[in-house]
Design a protein around this motif. Structure first.
Motif, PDB file in Angstrom:
ATOM      1  N   ASN A  78     -28.076  50.537   1.155  1.00  0.00           N
ATOM      2  CA  ASN A  78     -28.959  50.776   0.024  1.00  0.00           C
ATOM      3  C   ASN A  78     -30.387  50.363   0.391  1.00  0.00           C
ATOM      4  O   ASN A  78     -30.807  49.240   0.149  1.00  0.00           O
ATOM      5  N   LYS A  79     -31.108  51.296   1.005  1.00  0.00           N
ATOM      6  CA  LYS A  79     -32.455  51.005   1.485  1.00  0.00           C
ATOM      7  C   LYS A  79     -33.434  51.028   0.330  1.00  0.00           C
ATOM      8  O   LYS A  79     -33.430  51.956  -0.469  1.00  0.00           O
ATOM      9  N   SER A  80     -34.261  50.044   0.276  1.00  0.00           N
ATOM     10  CA  SER A  80     -35.223  49.982  -0.801  1.00  0.00           C
ATOM     11  C   SER A  80     -36.568  49.552  -0.252  1.00  0.00           C
ATOM     12  O   SER A  80     -36.649  48.944   0.811  1.00  0.00           O
ATOM     13  N   GLU A  81     -37.610  49.894  -0.988  1.00  0.00           N
ATOM     14  CA  GLU A  81     -38.952  49.517  -0.562  1.00  0.00           C
ATOM     15  C   GLU A  81     -39.692  48.960  -1.758  1.00  0.00           C
ATOM     16  O   GLU A  81     -39.540  49.452  -2.862  1.00  0.00           O
ATOM     17  N   LYS A  82     -40.489  47.932  -1.516  1.00  0.00           N
ATOM     18  CA  LYS A  82     -41.203  47.303  -2.616  1.00  0.00           C
ATOM     19  C   LYS A  82     -42.541  46.793  -2.113  1.00  0.00           C
ATOM     20  O   LYS A  82     -42.661  46.357  -0.987  1.00  0.00           O
ATOM     21  N   THR A  83     -43.538  46.863  -2.981  1.00  0.00           N
ATOM     22  CA  THR A  83     -44.833  46.276  -2.636  1.00  0.00           C
ATOM     23  C   THR A  83     -45.046  45.038  -3.490  1.00  0.00           C
ATOM     24  O   THR A  83     -44.997  45.113  -4.711  1.00  0.00           O
ATOM     25  N   LEU A  84     -45.225  43.912  -2.819  1.00  0.00           N
ATOM     26  CA  LEU A  84     -45.495  42.660  -3.526  1.00  0.00           C
ATOM     27  C   LEU A  84     -46.988  42.396  -3.472  1.00  0.00           C
ATOM     28  O   LEU A  84     -47.639  42.697  -2.476  1.00  0.00           O
ATOM     29  N   LYS A  85     -47.522  41.812  -4.525  1.00  0.00           N
ATOM     30  CA  LYS A  85     -48.925  41.410  -4.538  1.00  0.00           C
ATOM     31  C   LYS A  85     -48.938  39.904  -4.292  1.00  0.00           C
ATOM     32  O   LYS A  85     -48.443  39.137  -5.116  1.00  0.00           O
ATOM     33  N   VAL A  86     -49.463  39.510  -3.131  1.00  0.00           N
ATOM     34  CA  VAL A  86     -49.431  38.099  -2.760  1.00  0.00           C
ATOM     35  C   VAL A  86     -50.826  37.501  -2.862  1.00  0.00           C
ATOM     36  O   VAL A  86     -51.806  38.072  -2.402  1.00  0.00           O
ATOM     37  N   VAL A  87     -50.906  36.346  -3.511  1.00  0.00           N
ATOM     38  CA  VAL A  87     -52.171  35.654  -3.704  1.00  0.00           C
ATOM     39  C   VAL A  87     -52.271  34.496  -2.723  1.00  0.00           C
ATOM     40  O   VAL A  87     -51.314  33.757  -2.543  1.00  0.00           O
ATOM     41  N   GLY A  88     -53.438  34.365  -2.089  1.00  0.00           N
ATOM     42  CA  GLY A  88     -53.678  33.176  -1.271  1.00  0.00           C
ATOM     43  C   GLY A  88     -53.673  33.418   0.222  1.00  0.00           C
ATOM     44  O   GLY A  88     -53.814  32.478   0.995  1.00  0.00           O
ATOM     45  N   MET A  89     -53.519  34.677   0.653  1.00  0.00           N
ATOM     46  CA  MET A  89     -53.600  34.952   2.087  1.00  0.00           C
ATOM     47  C   MET A  89     -55.067  35.159   2.452  1.00  0.00           C
ATOM     48  O   MET A  89     -55.682  36.110   2.013  1.00  0.00           O
ATOM     49  N   HIS A  90     -55.643  34.221   3.235  1.00  0.00           N
ATOM     50  CA  HIS A  90     -57.057  34.407   3.594  1.00  0.00           C
ATOM     51  C   HIS A  90     -57.279  34.606   5.081  1.00  0.00           C
ATOM     52  O   HIS A  90     -58.407  34.677   5.515  1.00  0.00           O
ATOM     53  N   CYS A  91     -56.218  34.557   5.868  1.00  0.00           N
ATOM     54  CA  CYS A  91     -56.445  34.642   7.304  1.00  0.00           C
ATOM     55  C   CYS A  91     -55.267  35.327   7.976  1.00  0.00           C
ATOM     56  O   CYS A  91     -54.192  35.408   7.396  1.00  0.00           O
ATOM     57  N   PRO A  92     -55.469  35.808   9.198  1.00  0.00           N
ATOM     58  CA  PRO A  92     -54.375  36.499   9.896  1.00  0.00           C
ATOM     59  C   PRO A  92     -53.119  35.643  10.031  1.00  0.00           C
ATOM     60  O   PRO A  92     -52.016  36.171   9.972  1.00  0.00           O
ATOM     61  N   SER A  93     -53.284  34.323  10.175  1.00  0.00           N
ATOM     62  CA  SER A  93     -52.076  33.508  10.327  1.00  0.00           C
ATOM     63  C   SER A  93     -51.314  33.403   9.006  1.00  0.00           C
ATOM     64  O   SER A  93     -50.096  33.252   9.003  1.00  0.00           O
ATOM     65  N   CYS A  94     -52.042  33.507   7.869  1.00  0.00           N
ATOM     66  CA  CYS A  94     -51.363  33.558   6.569  1.00  0.00           C
ATOM     67  C   CYS A  94     -50.480  34.800   6.502  1.00  0.00           C
ATOM     68  O   CYS A  94     -49.343  34.753   6.048  1.00  0.00           O
ATOM     69  N   VAL A  95     -51.058  35.907   6.956  1.00  0.00           N
ATOM     70  CA  VAL A  95     -50.350  37.180   6.947  1.00  0.00           C
ATOM     71  C   VAL A  95     -49.078  37.090   7.785  1.00  0.00           C
ATOM     72  O   VAL A  95     -47.999  37.463   7.338  1.00  0.00           O
ATOM     73  N   SER A  96     -49.206  36.556   8.991  1.00  0.00           N
ATOM     74  CA  SER A  96     -48.038  36.431   9.878  1.00  0.00           C
ATOM     75  C   SER A  96     -46.984  35.561   9.241  1.00  0.00           C
ATOM     76  O   SER A  96     -45.785  35.841   9.345  1.00  0.00           O
ATOM     77  N   SER A  97     -47.430  34.500   8.596  1.00  0.00           N
ATOM     78  CA  SER A  97     -46.514  33.558   7.993  1.00  0.00           C
ATOM     79  C   SER A  97     -45.712  34.232   6.878  1.00  0.00           C
ATOM     80  O   SER A  97     -44.485  34.100   6.798  1.00  0.00           O
ATOM     81  N   VAL A  98     -46.394  34.995   6.021  1.00  0.00           N
ATOM     82  CA  VAL A  98     -45.720  35.717   4.940  1.00  0.00           C
ATOM     83  C   VAL A  98     -44.727  36.725   5.519  1.00  0.00           C
ATOM     84  O   VAL A  98     -43.579  36.807   5.087  1.00  0.00           O
ATOM     85  N   GLU A  99     -45.153  37.476   6.536  1.00  0.00           N
ATOM     86  CA  GLU A  99     -44.285  38.476   7.147  1.00  0.00           C
ATOM     87  C   GLU A  99     -43.059  37.821   7.778  1.00  0.00           C
ATOM     88  O   GLU A  99     -41.937  38.312   7.656  1.00  0.00           O
ATOM     89  N   LEU A 100     -43.300  36.682   8.427  1.00  0.00           N
ATOM     90  CA  LEU A 100     -42.229  35.964   9.109  1.00  0.00           C
ATOM     91  C   LEU A 100     -41.169  35.480   8.120  1.00  0.00           C
ATOM     92  O   LEU A 100     -39.971  35.676   8.329  1.00  0.00           O
ATOM     93  N   PHE A 101     -41.615  34.848   7.029  1.00  0.00           N
ATOM     94  CA  PHE A 101     -40.677  34.324   6.039  1.00  0.00           C
ATOM     95  C   PHE A 101     -39.903  35.455   5.375  1.00  0.00           C
ATOM     96  O   PHE A 101     -38.726  35.307   5.078  1.00  0.00           O
TER      97      PHE A 101
END
Length: 73
Positions: free
Chosen positions: A5-28
């Motif tokens: 059951n493949k699904s796709e969703k867009t989350l709106k994330v608050v507080g990412m200000h730098c590339p490492s924030c982005v990686s961290s969110v993607e990683l988790f």
């Protein structure tokens, strides 16, 4: 074959200000069992998540983002 059951969703994330924030969110998010892919956009704060809806609930995604230290709007 076994249908996933493949699904796709867009989350709106608050507080990412730098590339490492982005990686961290993607990683988790990709760490969540059943999530195939997470792509975060620094400018918009949108994170596109592709996942198996049989295994992953919305709360799981929100929880992963919060564990990474960010908030979902």
């Amino acid at each position: 074959g076994y249908m996933v059951n493949k699904s796709e969703k867009t989350l709106k994330v608050v507080g990412m200000h730098c590339p490492s924030c982005v990686s961290s969110v993607e990683l988790f998010l990709t760490d969540v069992d059943g999530v195939d892919e997470a792509k975060a956009d620094l400018d918009s704060g949108n994170v596109e998540v592709k996942y198996n809806a049989d295994k992953v609930k919305d709360e799981d995604l929100v929880e992963a983002v919060e564990e990474a230290g960010f908030k979902v709007e």
